[in-house]
Design a protein around this motif. Structure first.
Motif, PDB file in Angstrom:
ATOM      1  N   GLY A 140       0.788  -1.228   0.000  1.00  0.00           N
ATOM      2  CA  GLY A 140       0.000   0.000   0.000  1.00  0.00           C
ATOM      3  C   GLY A 140       0.817   1.273   0.000  1.00  0.00           C
ATOM      4  N   ARG A 141       2.136   1.170  -0.211  1.00  0.00           N
ATOM      5  CA  ARG A 141       3.009   2.341  -0.177  1.00  0.00           C
ATOM      6  C   ARG A 141       3.791   2.471  -1.485  1.00  0.00           C
ATOM      7  N   ASP A 142       4.492   3.589  -1.590  1.00  0.00           N
ATOM      8  CA  ASP A 142       5.425   3.823  -2.701  1.00  0.00           C
ATOM      9  C   ASP A 142       4.772   3.540  -4.060  1.00  0.00           C
ATOM     10  N   ARG A 143       3.603   4.075  -4.251  1.00  0.00           N
ATOM     11  CA  ARG A 143       2.836   3.836  -5.482  1.00  0.00           C
ATOM     12  C   ARG A 143       3.544   4.471  -6.675  1.00  0.00           C
ATOM     13  N   VAL A 144       3.770   3.675  -7.734  1.00  0.00           N
ATOM     14  CA  VAL A 144       4.469   4.163  -8.918  1.00  0.00           C
ATOM     15  C   VAL A 144       3.690   3.755 -10.169  1.00  0.00           C
ATOM     16  N   GLU A 145       3.840   4.562 -11.212  1.00  0.00           N
ATOM     17  CA  GLU A 145       3.184   4.264 -12.481  1.00  0.00           C
ATOM     18  C   GLU A 145       4.061   3.343 -13.319  1.00  0.00           C
ATOM     19  N   LEU A 146       3.428   2.341 -13.920  1.00  0.00           N
ATOM     20  CA  LEU A 146       4.095   1.457 -14.869  1.00  0.00           C
ATOM     21  C   LEU A 146       3.590   1.779 -16.264  1.00  0.00           C
ATOM     22  N   ARG A 147       4.473   2.260 -17.107  1.00  0.00           N
ATOM     23  CA  ARG A 147       4.102   2.573 -18.484  1.00  0.00           C
ATOM     24  C   ARG A 147       4.240   1.328 -19.345  1.00  0.00           C
ATOM     25  N   PRO A 148       3.654   1.311 -20.543  1.00  0.00           N
ATOM     26  CA  PRO A 148       3.803   0.139 -21.416  1.00  0.00           C
ATOM     27  C   PRO A 148       5.268  -0.242 -21.592  1.00  0.00           C
ATOM     28  N   GLY A 149       5.544  -1.527 -21.355  1.00  0.00           N
ATOM     29  CA  GLY A 149       6.903  -2.043 -21.422  1.00  0.00           C
ATOM     30  C   GLY A 149       7.553  -2.229 -20.067  1.00  0.00           C
ATOM     31  N   ASP A 150       7.028  -1.589 -19.010  1.00  0.00           N
ATOM     32  CA  ASP A 150       7.584  -1.736 -17.662  1.00  0.00           C
ATOM     33  C   ASP A 150       7.032  -2.996 -16.998  1.00  0.00           C
ATOM     34  N   TYR A 151       7.795  -3.540 -16.064  1.00  0.00           N
ATOM     35  CA  TYR A 151       7.302  -4.688 -15.309  1.00  0.00           C
ATOM     36  C   TYR A 151       7.904  -4.700 -13.918  1.00  0.00           C
ATOM     37  N   VAL A 152       7.369  -5.582 -13.072  1.00  0.00           N
ATOM     38  CA  VAL A 152       7.862  -5.761 -11.706  1.00  0.00           C
ATOM     39  C   VAL A 152       8.268  -7.215 -11.542  1.00  0.00           C
ATOM     40  N   THR A 153       9.470  -7.455 -11.018  1.00  0.00           N
ATOM     41  CA  THR A 153       9.898  -8.813 -10.718  1.00  0.00           C
ATOM     42  C   THR A 153       9.720  -9.076  -9.227  1.00  0.00           C
ATOM     43  N   ILE A 154       9.200 -10.262  -8.881  1.00  0.00           N
ATOM     44  CA  ILE A 154       8.812 -10.579  -7.506  1.00  0.00           C
ATOM     45  C   ILE A 154       9.376 -11.953  -7.146  1.00  0.00           C
ATOM     46  N   SER A 155      10.096 -12.008  -6.027  1.00  0.00           N
ATOM     47  CA  SER A 155      10.660 -13.280  -5.575  1.00  0.00           C
ATOM     48  C   SER A 155      10.721 -13.287  -4.059  1.00  0.00           C
ATOM     49  N   ALA A 156      11.011 -14.451  -3.483  1.00  0.00           N
ATOM     50  CA  ALA A 156      11.171 -14.549  -2.037  1.00  0.00           C
ATOM     51  C   ALA A 156      12.336 -13.675  -1.592  1.00  0.00           C
ATOM     52  N   SER A 157      12.115 -12.908  -0.543  1.00  0.00           N
ATOM     53  CA  SER A 157      13.136 -11.980  -0.074  1.00  0.00           C
ATOM     54  C   SER A 157      14.216 -12.701   0.724  1.00  0.00           C
ATOM     55  N   ARG A 158      15.424 -12.164   0.674  1.00  0.00           N
ATOM     56  CA  ARG A 158      16.525 -12.666   1.503  1.00  0.00           C
ATOM     57  C   ARG A 158      16.376 -12.221   2.948  1.00  0.00           C
ATOM     58  N   PHE A 159      15.438 -11.309   3.210  1.00  0.00           N
ATOM     59  CA  PHE A 159      15.293 -10.718   4.543  1.00  0.00           C
ATOM     60  C   PHE A 159      13.878 -10.962   5.057  1.00  0.00           C
ATOM     61  N   PRO A 160      13.625 -12.118   5.700  1.00  0.00           N
ATOM     62  CA  PRO A 160      12.286 -12.402   6.222  1.00  0.00           C
ATOM     63  C   PRO A 160      11.943 -11.525   7.413  1.00  0.00           C
ATOM     64  N   PHE A 161      10.695 -11.640   7.869  1.00  0.00           N
ATOM     65  CA  PHE A 161      10.189 -10.806   8.962  1.00  0.00           C
ATOM     66  C   PHE A 161      10.054 -11.675  10.214  1.00  0.00           C
ATOM     67  N   PRO A 162      10.905 -11.462  11.246  1.00  0.00           N
ATOM     68  CA  PRO A 162      10.851 -12.302  12.451  1.00  0.00           C
ATOM     69  C   PRO A 162       9.785 -11.818  13.432  1.00  0.00           C
ATOM     70  N   SER A 163       8.692 -12.529  13.494  1.00  0.00           N
ATOM     71  CA  SER A 163       7.582 -12.169  14.376  1.00  0.00           C
ATOM     72  C   SER A 163       7.623 -13.023  15.639  1.00  0.00           C
ATOM     73  N   VAL A 164       7.587 -12.370  16.802  1.00  0.00           N
ATOM     74  CA  VAL A 164       7.623 -13.094  18.079  1.00  0.00           C
ATOM     75  C   VAL A 164       6.279 -13.777  18.302  1.00  0.00           C
ATOM     76  N   LEU A 165       6.332 -15.065  18.673  1.00  0.00           N
ATOM     77  CA  LEU A 165       5.124 -15.854  18.872  1.00  0.00           C
ATOM     78  C   LEU A 165       4.724 -15.896  20.337  1.00  0.00           C
ATOM     79  N   PRO A 166       3.407 -15.982  20.621  1.00  0.00           N
ATOM     80  CA  PRO A 166       2.973 -16.229  22.000  1.00  0.00           C
ATOM     81  C   PRO A 166       3.480 -17.591  22.453  1.00  0.00           C
ATOM     82  N   MET A 167       3.994 -17.678  23.647  1.00  0.00           N
ATOM     83  CA  MET A 167       4.599 -18.909  24.138  1.00  0.00           C
ATOM     84  C   MET A 167       3.597 -20.054  24.279  1.00  0.00           C
ATOM     85  N   ASP A 168       2.410 -19.744  24.787  1.00  0.00           N
ATOM     86  CA  ASP A 168       1.504 -20.806  25.221  1.00  0.00           C
ATOM     87  C   ASP A 168       0.457 -21.205  24.199  1.00  0.00           C
TER      88      ASP A 168
END
Length: 376
Positions: A321-349
């Motif tokens: 939902g951020r950094d909105r950019v226009e893609l003109r004809p011929g532009d594309y976005v490449t998407i892959s698994a990131s090398r930097f995951p998000f470490p979320s702390v879990l509830p213990m119980d």
């Protein structure tokens, strides 16, 4: 790389890590007075603990905020001088290893902001629920002192949530001869119409001068391509690795992580997906066809989604939902698994049933009156 992160995540989910906490990063929505009061309460408590010398970082805008009252905190606790500190976006980007743990106070949007601030290395994130949904905020703020005392003394368990690395690729005019550019950016040197499919997976795919990168984003929820302000639908080419999957004619498409399955992906009719699944969710937004069904792909695929050269209009891309950019004809976005995951702390119980509980509580998943039994 995706497989290695997956194996590491499985191991971390079953062990408790003792974290030597000294620098605590606290995040809230600085424009909401109620959340600022909560931030003040947490910061003052951490700074006043006997025998503990925590450095507490809060947003720089709170330094002169009357609701936070930094001067009052220091007057009541002179030992906090030099330990009450302030973070900026630049500090998060340049020195993420400064912080030992992140405390997010708010809703799921606050957690997404943490992902936005820490585009590469992310400290462990402990999320207190003060918002309206709570898919990502796992802890009750009313018991924050007991939760933090236990986490700092006994250790934490984290889940590495998959993030995507998305790079915008811009179509480049290329030289026909020495320094002579094509007259039309949508035509090749022979005057033929340029073809995005040919440039990405066809005979021109070895030419590395057709496109150039224009910004990379690590996202936790989704990448969305949509028609933006254009009155007509978008035409979008979808590729997976070196294969052309399909051409989508729709208001847009949503490429979501498992974490993002309950966000825009859900609203667009996509599948719910447990965050531990190593997958990519592809969902069309108001497709102009009856046959486009949401699909789930492995996270080892490198996806590319772009606007063909013969599209009537361009599209717009947004990243969580951020950094909105226009893609003109011929532009594309490449998407892959990131090398930097998000470490979320879990509830213990209650870490195993936590996700099912969240969709049942917030979405009323499979909620109906039970069928009556036959009378004997």
């Amino acid at each position: 790389m995706a497989l290695n992160i997956r194996e590491l995540s499985k191991k971390l989910a079953h062990i408790r890590m003792k974290v030597e906490v000294r620098n605590v990063f606290v995040l809230c929505k600085a424009h909401e007075p109620g959340l600022v009061e909560n931030t003040k309460e947490v910061a003052e408590w951490l700074l006043g603990l006997d025998g503990r010398r925590y450095n507490v970082y809060v947003e720089e805008t709170l330094q002169n905020d009357p609701s936070f009252d930094a001067a009052g905190i220091l007057s009541r606790n002179p030992s906090a001088a030099g330990r009450l500190r302030y973070w900026t976006n630049a500090l998060c980007a340049e020195r993420p290893m400064t912080f030992d743990i992140v405390l997010a106070l708010g809703g799921d949007g606050t957690v997404l902001y943490v992902s936005y601030l820490f585009q590469r290395i992310v400290p462990p994130v402990l999320c207190f629920a003060l918002g309206s949904l709570g898919f990502l905020t796992k802890f009750d703020f009313a018991t924050h002192r007991a939760i933090l005392t236990r986490a700092f003394s006994d250790g934490i368990t984290v889940a590495l949530r998959l993030r995507f690395e998305a790079t915008v690729m811009r179509s480049q005019p290329r030289a026909e001869g020495k320094g002579k550019l094509w007259k039309d950016g949508c035509r090749d040197a022979r005057g033929r119409e340029r073809d995005l499919i040919e440039e990405l997976i066809g005979e021109e795919s070895d030419d590395h001068h057709t496109h150039a990168p224009d910004g990379t984003h690590n996202i936790l929820n989704e990448v969305v391509l949509d028609r933006g302000p254009n009155p007509t639908m978008s035409t979008i080419e979808v590729f997976g690795d070196n294969e052309h999957f399909t051409t989508v004619q729709a208001d847009g498409i949503c490429i979501a992580t498992p974490t993002g399955s309950t966000a825009y992906n859900l609203a667009a009719g996509g599948s719910l997906c447990h965050p531990d699944n190593p997958v990519i969710l592809l969902t069309a937004i108001c497709a102009h066809t009856l046959s486009f069904r949401p699909i789930i792909l492995p996270d080892t695929i490198v996806m590319r989604v772009g606007v063909p050269y013969d599209a009537r209009t361009g599209s717009w891309a947004s990243f969580d939902g951020r950094d909105r950019v226009e893609l003109r004809p011929g532009d594309y976005v490449t998407i892959s698994a990131s090398r930097f995951p998000f470490p979320s702390v879990l509830p213990m119980d209650r870490k195993n049933e936590d996700w099912i509980d969240s969709i049942s509580r917030t979405l009323n998943w499979n909620s109906r009156q039970r069928q009556k039994a036959f009378k004997k």
